[in-house]
Write a protein that holds these residues in place. Structure first.
Motif, mmCIF file in Angstrom:
data_model
loop_
_atom_site.group_PDB
_atom_site.id
_atom_site.type_symbol
_atom_site.label_atom_id
_atom_site.label_comp_id
_atom_site.label_asym_id
_atom_site.label_seq_id
_atom_site.Cartn_x
_atom_site.Cartn_y
_atom_site.Cartn_z
ATOM 1 N N THR A 276 -14.352 14.224 -16.229
ATOM 2 C CA THR A 276 -13.357 13.873 -15.209
ATOM 3 C C THR A 276 -13.473 14.744 -13.969
ATOM 4 O O THR A 276 -12.956 14.381 -12.918
ATOM 5 C CB THR A 276 -11.925 14.076 -15.750
ATOM 6 O OG1 THR A 276 -11.799 15.443 -16.169
ATOM 7 C CG2 THR A 276 -11.642 13.161 -16.919
ATOM 8 N N GLY A 277 -14.126 15.904 -14.104
ATOM 9 C CA GLY A 277 -14.160 16.843 -12.988
ATOM 10 C C GLY A 277 -12.862 17.645 -12.880
ATOM 11 O O GLY A 277 -12.653 18.391 -11.933
ATOM 12 N N MET A 278 -11.961 17.483 -13.873
ATOM 13 C CA MET A 278 -10.714 18.275 -13.851
ATOM 14 C C MET A 278 -11.009 19.698 -14.320
ATOM 15 O O MET A 278 -11.975 19.940 -15.039
ATOM 16 C CB MET A 278 -9.677 17.666 -14.800
ATOM 17 C CG MET A 278 -9.136 16.322 -14.349
ATOM 18 S SD MET A 278 -8.019 15.627 -15.605
ATOM 19 C CE MET A 278 -8.029 13.905 -15.114
ATOM 20 N N MET B 77 0.839 -1.201 0.000
ATOM 21 C CA MET B 77 0.000 0.000 0.000
ATOM 22 C C MET B 77 0.865 1.238 0.000
ATOM 23 O O MET B 77 1.660 1.454 0.907
ATOM 24 C CB MET B 77 -0.915 -0.025 1.222
ATOM 25 C CG MET B 77 -2.108 -0.940 1.014
ATOM 26 S SD MET B 77 -3.404 -0.660 2.223
ATOM 27 C CE MET B 77 -2.804 -1.674 3.553
ATOM 28 N N LYS B 78 0.710 2.015 -1.007
ATOM 29 C CA LYS B 78 1.551 3.203 -1.161
ATOM 30 C C LYS B 78 0.689 4.454 -1.081
ATOM 31 O O LYS B 78 -0.506 4.420 -1.333
ATOM 32 C CB LYS B 78 2.257 3.149 -2.533
ATOM 33 C CG LYS B 78 3.484 2.246 -2.501
ATOM 34 C CD LYS B 78 4.623 2.934 -1.772
ATOM 35 C CE LYS B 78 5.769 1.965 -1.495
ATOM 36 N NZ LYS B 78 6.741 2.540 -0.538
ATOM 37 N N LYS B 79 1.298 5.532 -0.747
ATOM 38 C CA LYS B 79 0.541 6.776 -0.666
ATOM 39 C C LYS B 79 0.105 7.238 -2.057
ATOM 40 O O LYS B 79 0.730 6.920 -3.066
ATOM 41 C CB LYS B 79 1.397 7.851 -0.009
ATOM 42 C CG LYS B 79 2.587 8.283 -0.866
ATOM 43 C CD LYS B 79 3.259 9.490 -0.292
ATOM 44 C CE LYS B 79 4.562 9.781 -1.043
ATOM 45 N NZ LYS B 79 5.252 10.950 -0.524
ATOM 46 N N HIS B 80 -0.969 7.978 -2.078
ATOM 47 C CA HIS B 80 -1.394 8.639 -3.313
ATOM 48 C C HIS B 80 -0.809 10.037 -3.274
ATOM 49 O O HIS B 80 -1.380 10.941 -2.676
ATOM 50 C CB HIS B 80 -2.913 8.713 -3.360
ATOM 51 C CG HIS B 80 -3.521 7.418 -3.800
ATOM 52 N ND1 HIS B 80 -3.291 6.229 -3.159
ATOM 53 C CD2 HIS B 80 -4.346 7.138 -4.836
ATOM 54 C CE1 HIS B 80 -3.966 5.271 -3.778
ATOM 55 N NE2 HIS B 80 -4.611 5.790 -4.785
ATOM 56 N N ASP B 81 0.327 10.252 -3.926
ATOM 57 C CA ASP B 81 0.951 11.570 -3.861
ATOM 58 C C ASP B 81 0.732 12.336 -5.162
ATOM 59 O O ASP B 81 0.009 11.901 -6.046
ATOM 60 C CB ASP B 81 2.434 11.450 -3.497
ATOM 61 C CG ASP B 81 3.203 10.691 -4.575
ATOM 62 O OD1 ASP B 81 2.610 10.394 -5.635
ATOM 63 O OD2 ASP B 81 4.379 10.403 -4.344
ATOM 64 N N GLN B 82 1.354 13.487 -5.249
ATOM 65 C CA GLN B 82 1.164 14.368 -6.409
ATOM 66 C C GLN B 82 1.572 13.685 -7.721
ATOM 67 O O GLN B 82 0.866 13.762 -8.719
ATOM 68 C CB GLN B 82 1.995 15.651 -6.225
ATOM 69 C CG GLN B 82 1.582 16.499 -5.031
ATOM 70 C CD GLN B 82 0.327 17.317 -5.302
ATOM 71 O OE1 GLN B 82 -0.119 17.412 -6.443
ATOM 72 N NE2 GLN B 82 -0.255 17.883 -4.260
ATOM 73 N N GLN C 125 -1.929 9.371 -13.058
ATOM 74 C CA GLN C 125 -3.284 8.849 -13.189
ATOM 75 C C GLN C 125 -4.140 9.760 -14.060
ATOM 76 O O GLN C 125 -4.877 9.302 -14.925
ATOM 77 C CB GLN C 125 -3.935 8.741 -11.798
ATOM 78 C CG GLN C 125 -3.635 7.464 -11.071
ATOM 79 C CD GLN C 125 -3.967 6.219 -11.877
ATOM 80 O OE1 GLN C 125 -3.084 5.428 -12.163
ATOM 81 N NE2 GLN C 125 -5.212 6.063 -12.271
ATOM 82 N N ASN C 126 -4.047 11.059 -13.816
ATOM 83 C CA ASN C 126 -4.883 12.001 -14.562
ATOM 84 C C ASN C 126 -4.513 12.003 -16.046
ATOM 85 O O ASN C 126 -5.376 12.075 -16.916
ATOM 86 C CB ASN C 126 -4.746 13.404 -13.965
ATOM 87 C CG ASN C 126 -5.481 13.505 -12.638
ATOM 88 O OD1 ASN C 126 -6.358 12.688 -12.338
ATOM 89 N ND2 ASN C 126 -5.129 14.494 -11.837
ATOM 90 N N GLU D 132 -7.062 7.787 -22.042
ATOM 91 C CA GLU D 132 -8.040 6.723 -22.269
ATOM 92 C C GLU D 132 -9.361 7.280 -22.788
ATOM 93 O O GLU D 132 -10.000 6.689 -23.656
ATOM 94 C CB GLU D 132 -8.286 5.951 -20.958
ATOM 95 C CG GLU D 132 -7.166 5.002 -20.577
ATOM 96 C CD GLU D 132 -7.051 3.806 -21.520
ATOM 97 O OE1 GLU D 132 -8.094 3.330 -21.991
ATOM 98 O OE2 GLU D 132 -5.921 3.373 -21.801
ATOM 99 N N PHE E 247 1.767 10.449 -8.425
ATOM 100 C CA PHE E 247 0.822 9.393 -8.754
ATOM 101 C C PHE E 247 -0.433 10.012 -9.370
ATOM 102 O O PHE E 247 -0.959 9.549 -10.375
ATOM 103 C CB PHE E 247 0.463 8.621 -7.476
ATOM 104 C CG PHE E 247 -0.535 7.532 -7.696
ATOM 105 C CD1 PHE E 247 -0.124 6.291 -8.144
ATOM 106 C CD2 PHE E 247 -1.884 7.743 -7.453
ATOM 107 C CE1 PHE E 247 -1.053 5.283 -8.356
ATOM 108 C CE2 PHE E 247 -2.808 6.750 -7.666
ATOM 109 C CZ PHE E 247 -2.396 5.515 -8.114
ATOM 110 N N MET E 248 -0.887 11.098 -8.739
ATOM 111 C CA MET E 248 -2.089 11.796 -9.181
ATOM 112 C C MET E 248 -1.929 12.289 -10.616
ATOM 113 O O MET E 248 -2.800 12.105 -11.451
ATOM 114 C CB MET E 248 -2.266 13.004 -8.258
ATOM 115 C CG MET E 248 -3.659 13.320 -7.888
ATOM 116 S SD MET E 248 -3.612 14.488 -6.497
ATOM 117 C CE MET E 248 -3.483 16.045 -7.367
ATOM 118 N N THR F 177 -5.962 8.906 -17.522
ATOM 119 C CA THR F 177 -7.412 9.051 -17.626
ATOM 120 C C THR F 177 -7.786 9.852 -18.871
ATOM 121 O O THR F 177 -8.643 9.443 -19.654
ATOM 122 C CB THR F 177 -7.963 9.756 -16.363
ATOM 123 O OG1 THR F 177 -7.588 8.989 -15.223
ATOM 124 C CG2 THR F 177 -9.465 9.901 -16.414
#
Lengths: 385, 385
Positions: free
Chosen positions: B36-38, B1-6, B12-13, B19, B8-9, B16
């Motif tokens: 996406t809400g971005m 389990m790793k942190k969700h940091d900047q 991922q974005n 895709e 990673f974010m 997303t």
């Protein structure tokens, strides 16, 4: 697909810390920071919040090893409780489960097979009242009720689509039980919650792909993949009892011929036995076998052989790392486990997969369904939280 | 389990956005932001980066509807290419696939059944040279090679553990092919990549739980769950051909008796046919059936019945929303599809699951494995990127 924003990140990190403490307690803040890569400040902030909410406490242990000693954090196991309910044809089993899946108290009640839905719901409510009062349970810590039962369950909407054993069809169980009790309700198939319980707290802790087989009034299976119940499109995956093995075989209650379960399940064994002489219970059948009556030996050995075939077929289809045997037949006649393994298993297991899985007896036995239902309800609570 | 940091974010974005454009192109920046809400700024930044890297371009279409018109973004389909390779006993099939799973070019080669591993690898390398030159393919856009083959494959390490058809055992295919070609290599079982291809670009687009069945030299299945291949602990899930249906049945090449595939697969049908008279090919057997020879009618009808049983058993175990029939038997004798469905399917499907799944013929047919292998290789590239 949604963005990963700050809020999402915070929730995720909070859940990550919570899960690590739950699984590894007692644990130091430093160890959490190391495992997650979070900063000590972030870990301390999250731990502070969770402590304030009553989930955590400083344990009386300190970290070992070199460096400055620090107090280890532990869970308050009773900070989250849930009720687990098992329903079957002639039985109702109710218990209260803590955060670690420990059963704080439980009680079995008989159930009249054609009891109305309303009556069953009322009796669940009464049983919860009784248990919480007798055992001085803090009701405000109960986050929900989980119900496990045989049949097809729409787990998302909490509807019992069809249960031969309960005689129920399209019963909005979650809605009605919530109205009656005020608690959030999770409903699921009994084998699925039993598998979850064995995976989290029983015979399959540490397994990544667990297959649980149930041999009893019916034959079924359930699969846990990376911690999640594998459901399929109608929450009906795992119905190995109705895979056809012999198109010219015996009639199954489902209306097909030669379903796998016709060689194994209790009602089918009894109906075969009664071709020979009157046999009322499965115990009587095993007595006849122990007395060396050839027909009974033949009938039971055939069932054991088909249990080994069930194991092979599940292993070929799902390729699990662990297989757990459970259900009334295995619980009542523990020798079955050894006999299947010794006499039939290696002969019927496909060669490339021999040794790819370990095989276990259920550890939670008759408490598997209430523990699993309780844990399911807690999972739902944390996911929604 | 790793942190969700900047970081990673951000990754991922980016994925997303990529895709969404890949699946919905041409599409406006505003629509991506809405889904996406971005923020529009974030979307524009990501689109800008991807455009710079050659993955996207402004299309010549503009958004419809009210409000200010804006240019729609499209993928450059040829910005990411991969090679798909299918290996079988006496065949090698090589093709080049773009980002949308379109086959830009492909070619079939015969393969000598006992060809050495080195020779096969060399011939793959030569085929890629040939195809890229003849079709003016930009080799710098090729992100990897995917190989699909029958047998047990350790997909993580790219090792062919065991393939009866190729006569290979413990071949470090990925390592050796990477040394030879310089490309990243993904290796997998042929049915698994075929299922991926049908799921992404064929008969099961939009399905969430797809089961693909293969009826040919063997009988097998593969399952796609929410876009992912279901593998099991040894990447061997889906081996329905070796589920036992009759402990007193015919010997299977695996050494067990009564495996499901003994009623269906080509070599087994031929060996049964030869009990009656010399029959060399599956075509001859179907000719005998069409000529009304009773034994051939009986043999093939039995195979069709067991195909329906295979469908039921897969449906009971996995509870999919779509079932795809594929493989040499279905490809060569398309009537099989209708006959199984018309004569046997409803009789052998467990009643509660009738209507819970749709049934399809493979759409990609003989190109399924190269397209799936190519897409697998691209998936690997994007996951590593």
């Amino acid at each position: 697909m949604k963005k990963h924003d700050q809020d999402f990140m915070k929730r995720q990190n909070r859940l990550t810390v919570f899960e690590i403490i739950k699984n590894q307690q007692p644990i130091s803040r430093a160890s959490i920071a190391k495992q997650t890569g979070m900063s000590p400040t972030t870990v301390s902030r999250i731990v502070g919040e969770l402590t304030e909410q009553g989930y955590l406490l400083d344990s009386d242990q300190v970290s070992s090893g070199l460096g400055r000693k620090s107090t280890l954090i532990a869970m308050v196991d009773a900070s989250v409780l849930s009720v687990g309910v098992e329903l079957d044809r002639s039985l109702m089993n109710v218990g209260i489960v803590d955060l670690q899946g420990k059963l704080l108290c439980s009680r079995q009640y008989p159930r009249i097979p054609d009891e109305s839905v309303d009556k069953t719901l009322e009796r669940i409510n009464e049983a919860i009242e009784q248990l919480t009062q007798q055992h001085l349970i803090d009701r405000t810590r109960i986050v929900g009720i989980g119900v496990g039962l045989p049949g097809i369950v729409n787990n998302e909407e909490g509807i019992v689509v069809f249960s031969v054993q309960l005689g129920w069809k399209n019963v909005a169980l979650a809605k009605r039980l919530k109205e009656l009790t005020g608690f959030e309700i999770a409903v699921d198939n009994e084998l699925k919650v039993r598998a979850l319980a064995e995976h989290l707290k029983g015979a399959a802790v540490g397994s990544v792909r667990t297959a649980l087989l149930g041999f009893g009034q019916g034959v079924g299976s359930a699969m846990i993949l990376e911690g999640e119940i594998y459901r399929g499109v109608m929450n009906s995956a795992g119905e190995i009892g109705h895979t056809t093995v012999d198109p010219n075989g015996m009639m199954c209650e489902c209306g097909k011929a030669g379903c796998l379960q016709t060689y194994i399940n209790i009602s089918s064994l009894l109906s075969e036995a009664n071709r020979i002489r009157p046999i009322r219970t499965i115990e009587e059948l095993f007595e006849a076998k122990d007395a060396g009556e050839h027909w009974a030996v033949h009938l039971i050995e055939r069932a054991l052989m088909y249990m080994a075939i069930t194991i092979n077929n599940v292993v070929c289809m799902y390729n699990p790392d662990s297989v757990i045997l459970s259900g009334e037949l295995v619980d009542k006649f523990p020798d079955i486990y050894e006999e299947v393994e010794k006499l039939y298993l290696s002969r019927f297991t496909w060669e490339p997969l021999r040794g790819s899985f370990s095989i276990h007896r259920s550890m939670l036995n008759e408490n598997g369904v209430i523990i699993g239902s309780g844990l399911l309800s807690q999972n739902r609570f944390f996911a929604l939280d």
